[in-house]
Motif scaffolding. Structure first.
Motif, short mmCIF file in Angstrom:
data_model
loop_
_atom_site.label_atom_id
_atom_site.label_comp_id
_atom_site.label_asym_id
_atom_site.label_seq_id
_atom_site.Cartn_x
_atom_site.Cartn_y
_atom_site.Cartn_z
N SER A 275 0.45 -1.09 -0.32
CA SER A 275 0.12 0.21 0.63
C SER A 275 1.03 1.26 -0.51
O SER A 275 0.53 2.30 0.67
N CYS A 276 1.58 1.68 -1.16
CA CYS A 276 2.89 2.61 -0.78
C CYS A 276 3.33 3.06 -2.31
O CYS A 276 2.52 2.46 -3.10
N PHE A 277 3.67 4.05 -1.75
CA PHE A 277 4.17 4.18 -3.64
C PHE A 277 5.20 5.31 -3.41
O PHE A 277 5.53 6.35 -2.39
N THR A 278 5.75 6.46 -3.85
CA THR A 278 6.82 6.88 -4.40
C THR A 278 6.85 8.09 -4.93
O THR A 278 6.39 7.36 -6.72
N ILE A 279 7.23 8.99 -5.00
CA ILE A 279 7.79 10.35 -5.53
C ILE A 279 8.06 10.63 -6.27
O ILE A 279 9.38 10.39 -4.94
N ASP A 280 8.43 11.49 -7.03
CA ASP A 280 10.30 12.31 -7.20
C ASP A 280 10.73 13.44 -6.36
O ASP A 280 11.46 13.98 -6.46
N THR A 281 9.62 13.71 -5.28
CA THR A 281 10.02 14.91 -4.26
C THR A 281 10.68 14.85 -3.40
O THR A 281 10.18 13.91 -2.58
N GLY A 282 12.38 14.17 -3.66
CA GLY A 282 13.24 14.05 -2.65
C GLY A 282 13.72 14.72 -1.49
O GLY A 282 13.35 16.23 -1.80
N CYS A 283 14.41 15.08 -0.42
CA CYS A 283 14.96 16.58 0.33
C CYS A 283 15.73 17.24 -0.36
O CYS A 283 16.02 18.60 0.25
N LYS A 284 15.90 17.17 -2.03
CA LYS A 284 16.52 17.56 -2.76
C LYS A 284 15.39 18.99 -3.01
O LYS A 284 16.06 20.00 -4.11
N ALA A 285 14.67 18.90 -3.14
CA ALA A 285 12.99 19.36 -3.95
C ALA A 285 12.07 19.75 -2.80
O ALA A 285 11.53 20.57 -3.32
N SER A 292 7.95 18.01 11.28
CA SER A 292 7.49 17.65 11.20
C SER A 292 7.20 17.21 9.68
O SER A 292 7.67 16.95 8.69
N ALA A 293 6.07 16.62 8.77
CA ALA A 293 5.62 16.46 7.50
C ALA A 293 6.22 17.22 6.88
O ALA A 293 6.19 18.42 7.19
N ARG A 294 6.81 17.18 6.31
CA ARG A 294 6.94 18.04 4.34
C ARG A 294 6.58 18.62 4.03
O ARG A 294 7.23 20.17 3.19
N GLY A 295 5.53 18.49 3.70
CA GLY A 295 4.08 19.13 2.98
C GLY A 295 3.27 17.94 2.65
O GLY A 295 3.09 16.58 3.31
N LEU A 296 2.47 18.15 2.66
CA LEU A 296 1.39 17.69 1.67
C LEU A 296 0.73 17.65 0.87
O LEU A 296 0.56 18.12 -0.08
N ILE A 297 0.94 16.26 0.21
CA ILE A 297 -0.22 15.84 -1.04
C ILE A 297 -1.63 16.12 -0.96
O ILE A 297 -3.08 15.71 -0.92
N LEU A 298 -1.98 17.30 -2.35
CA LEU A 298 -3.18 17.71 -2.20
C LEU A 298 -4.71 16.77 -3.01
O LEU A 298 -5.25 16.43 -2.13
N GLU A 299 -4.09 15.67 -3.18
CA GLU A 299 -4.84 15.39 -3.99
C GLU A 299 -4.84 13.82 -3.18
O GLU A 299 -6.31 13.25 -3.42
N PRO A 305 3.16 9.57 5.12
CA PRO A 305 4.55 10.11 4.21
C PRO A 305 5.65 8.54 5.10
O PRO A 305 5.80 8.87 6.89
N LEU A 306 6.82 7.84 4.58
CA LEU A 306 7.21 7.01 5.48
C LEU A 306 8.62 7.08 5.86
O LEU A 306 9.23 7.31 6.43
N VAL A 314 8.98 8.47 0.21
CA VAL A 314 7.71 7.02 -0.07
C VAL A 314 6.53 7.47 1.12
O VAL A 314 6.76 8.28 2.22
N PHE A 315 5.21 6.81 0.26
CA PHE A 315 4.42 7.74 1.04
C PHE A 315 3.53 6.39 1.63
O PHE A 315 2.94 5.58 0.08
N LYS A 316 2.82 6.39 2.82
CA LYS A 316 1.32 4.76 2.64
C LYS A 316 0.13 5.51 2.04
O LYS A 316 -0.12 6.46 3.04
N LEU A 317 -0.37 4.27 1.76
CA LEU A 317 -1.75 5.10 1.59
C LEU A 317 -2.77 3.94 1.57
O LEU A 317 -3.11 2.57 1.04
N ILE A 318 -3.70 4.06 3.14
CA ILE A 318 -4.54 2.96 2.78
C ILE A 318 -6.17 3.22 2.90
O ILE A 318 -6.87 2.61 2.93
N THR A 319 -6.82 3.80 2.30
CA THR A 319 -7.78 5.14 2.91
C THR A 319 -8.04 5.01 1.23
O THR A 319 -9.72 5.02 0.98
N ASN A 320 -7.35 5.23 0.17
CA ASN A 320 -7.70 5.31 -1.19
C ASN A 320 -7.20 4.09 -1.36
O ASN A 320 -6.75 4.11 -2.18
#
Length: 370
Positions: A275-285, A292-299, A305-306, A314-320
Motif C-alpha cells: 500500500s505504498c507509492f513513491t514520488i520524485d520529490t526527495g529532500c533536494k526538492a 514534522s511532515a514536509r508537505g501535504l499531497i493535495l490530491e 509519509p514513511l 515514500v508514502f503509505k496510503l490505505i484509505t484510497n
C-alpha cells in the motif's frame, strides 16, 4: 484538490518543479495591503520568494520599503529600484565590506542594516568611514527568540545612544523580529505579540525621552502580522504570506491568504502489496524543516509519509486507491521559504491555469555580483 493548481499543460513540466500561481500572489499582496491599512506601512521580507517579479508586483501596488536577510537579496532589491531596503541580519567578516559596496553601487536606494552590539556597530562605522558613506542603522531587539538582537532594557537604550555617536552611522530606529511567537490560538498569539510590541515601544519611548530620534519601529513577521497591524506606529514585515504554505495554513487558521506555491511531482513507483507509492520529490526538492511532515499531497491528503531520500519520497496510503505510475501530484510545502531556495526557477501559471513563463529565483544564490 485546490483549483488554482489545476494546470492545463502540466504534462509539459519536468518534475519535480516549483509552481507559482500568479493570480494568487496578486491576491495575497492585496490582502496584505488591506490588513496593513495601506502599502506605506508594509516592509515585506523577500526571503520567501527571492524573485524580482514579485518585488515588481509589490512595487506596482504602492509598496516602496523592503526587508531582506542576505547581501544577494539586497542587491536584487537594488536592481529592482527599491527605494528603501533594510538588511535585517548582523554583518560580520567580508559581508561588512560587501554591504558598503552595495550602498555605493545603488545610490538611488537607501540601504540600512541592524546592529546588536558595540562591536558590530564599530565594524560598520569603520567601514563606512573608510568609504565616506553614511549608513542608517536599526537597533536589533531580541524579544524572546534569542537568535539575534539585544534584550529590551537599559542596555538596548545605551547601545542605541552609542550607535548614534559613531562616525558615519545614523541611528534609524528599532527592528524587532518575533520568531518565537507561533501560537495557533489567536488570543494567545495576540497576547504574546502585544507583550513584544509593548517592550519595543518602551525602548522607543525611552530613547526619544533622552532627546534622540527613533521614529521607525519595524516589527514582526507573518504569524502576528494582523495583530501588529492594529498599532498605527509600526512598519510591518510579513514574508511567508505572499506565497503561503502548509505550516501556516494548519497552524494559523485565522489568516486567509491563498496558497500560491506548490511542488509539482510525479509518481515513479507503486507497490500495491505494501500500500505504498513513491514520488520524485526527495529532500533536494522540498525543505526538510520543520521536523514534522514536509508537505501535504493535495490530491491525497491522507497519504502518510514513511521516509524520504535525496530523490525519493515514500508514502503509505490505505484509505484510497493508490495513484498510477507517472501520475502528476501537487505537494504543498510545509515551509515554502527554504523550498523556493532549492529551485533555480519557478514555473508560473496564470488565471486560466496555463503555464506560460518561468521566473528566476535570483537571490537563492549567495552572491549576485557583489
Amino acid at each position: 484538490m485546490i483549483t488554482q493548481f489545476i494546470i492545463s499543460n502540466g504534462d509539459k513540466i519536468p518534475s519535480p518543479a516549483l509552481i507559482f500561481n500568479e493570480q494568487a500572489i496578486k491576491s495575497n499582496i492585496s490582502k496584505a495591503i488591506e490588513t496593513a491599512g495601506g502599502p506605506t506601512r508594509l516592509r515585506p521580507h523577500v526571503k520567501t520568494h527571492k524573485t524580482r517579479e514579485i518585488v515588481k508586483m509589490q512595487q506596482e501596488s504602492g509598496i516602496s520599503k523592503f526587508k531582506c536577510a542576505t547581501i544577494a537579496e539586497a542587491e536584487m532589491l537594488g536592481l529592482c529600484g527599491a527605494e528603501d531596503v533594510l538588511l535585517a541580519y548582523p554583518l560580520v567578516g567580508p559581508n561588512v565590506d560587501r554591504f558598503i559596496e552595495l550602498v555605493k553601487s545603488f545610490t538611488e536606494t537607501e540601504f540600512s542594516v541592524v546592529a546588536e552590539s558595540r562591536r558590530g556597530a564599530e565594524l560598520l562605522s569603520a567601514a563606512a568611514a573608510d568609504s565616506g558613506v553614511e549608513i542608517p542603522v536599526y537597533l536589533d531587539l531580541d524579544p524572546g527568540l534569542h537568535r539575534t538582537g539585544i534584550e529590551p532594557g537599559n542596555s538596548a537604550i545605551e547601545l542605541y545612544k552609542y550607535i548614534s555617536k559613531l562616525p558615519y552611522l545614523k541611528a534609524a530606529g528599532i527592528h524587532c523580529y518575533d520568531g518565537h511567537i507561533h501560537q495557533s490560538e489567536l488570543s494567545v498569539r495576540a497576547a504574546a505579540a502585544n507583550e513584544c510590541y509593548q517592550a519595543s515601544l518602551s525602548v522607543q519611548h525611552k530613547i526619544e525621552e533622552s532627546g534622540m530620534k527613533a521614529e521607525n519601529l519595524v516589527i514582526g513577521g507573518t504569524p502576528a502580522f494582523q495583530i501588529y497591524a492594529q498599532f498605527p506606529d509600526v512598519q510591518l514585515s510579513p514574508g511567508t504570506c505572499f506565497l503561503n504554505d502548509w505550516d501556516y495554513a494548519k497552524n494559523y487558521k485565522d489568516m486567509q491568504f491563498d496558497f500560491a506555491a506548490v511542488v509539482l511531482t510525479r509518481v515513479i513507483s507503486v507497490h500495491p502489496e505494501q500500500s505504498c507509492f513513491t514520488i520524485d520529490t526527495g529532500c533536494k526538492a522540498i525543505a526538510s524543516d520543520p521536523d514534522s511532515a514536509r508537505g501535504l499531497i493535495l490530491e491525497l491528503p491522507d497519504a502518510q509519509p514513511l521516509y524520504q531520500n535525496e530523490e525519493h519520497w515514500v508514502f503509505k496510503l490505505i484509505t484510497n486507491e493508490l495513484p498510477e505510475e507517472g501520475q502528476i501530484l501537487h505537494v504543498l510545502p510545509t515551509h515554502i521559504c527554504p523550498t523556493s531556495a532549492l529551485y533555480s526557477q519557478a514555473h508560473i501559471i496564470n488565471s486560466k491555469g496555463d503555464w506560460y513563463t518561468n521566473w528566476k529565483i535570483e537571490a537563492r544564490n549567495r552572491r549576485l555580483s557583489i
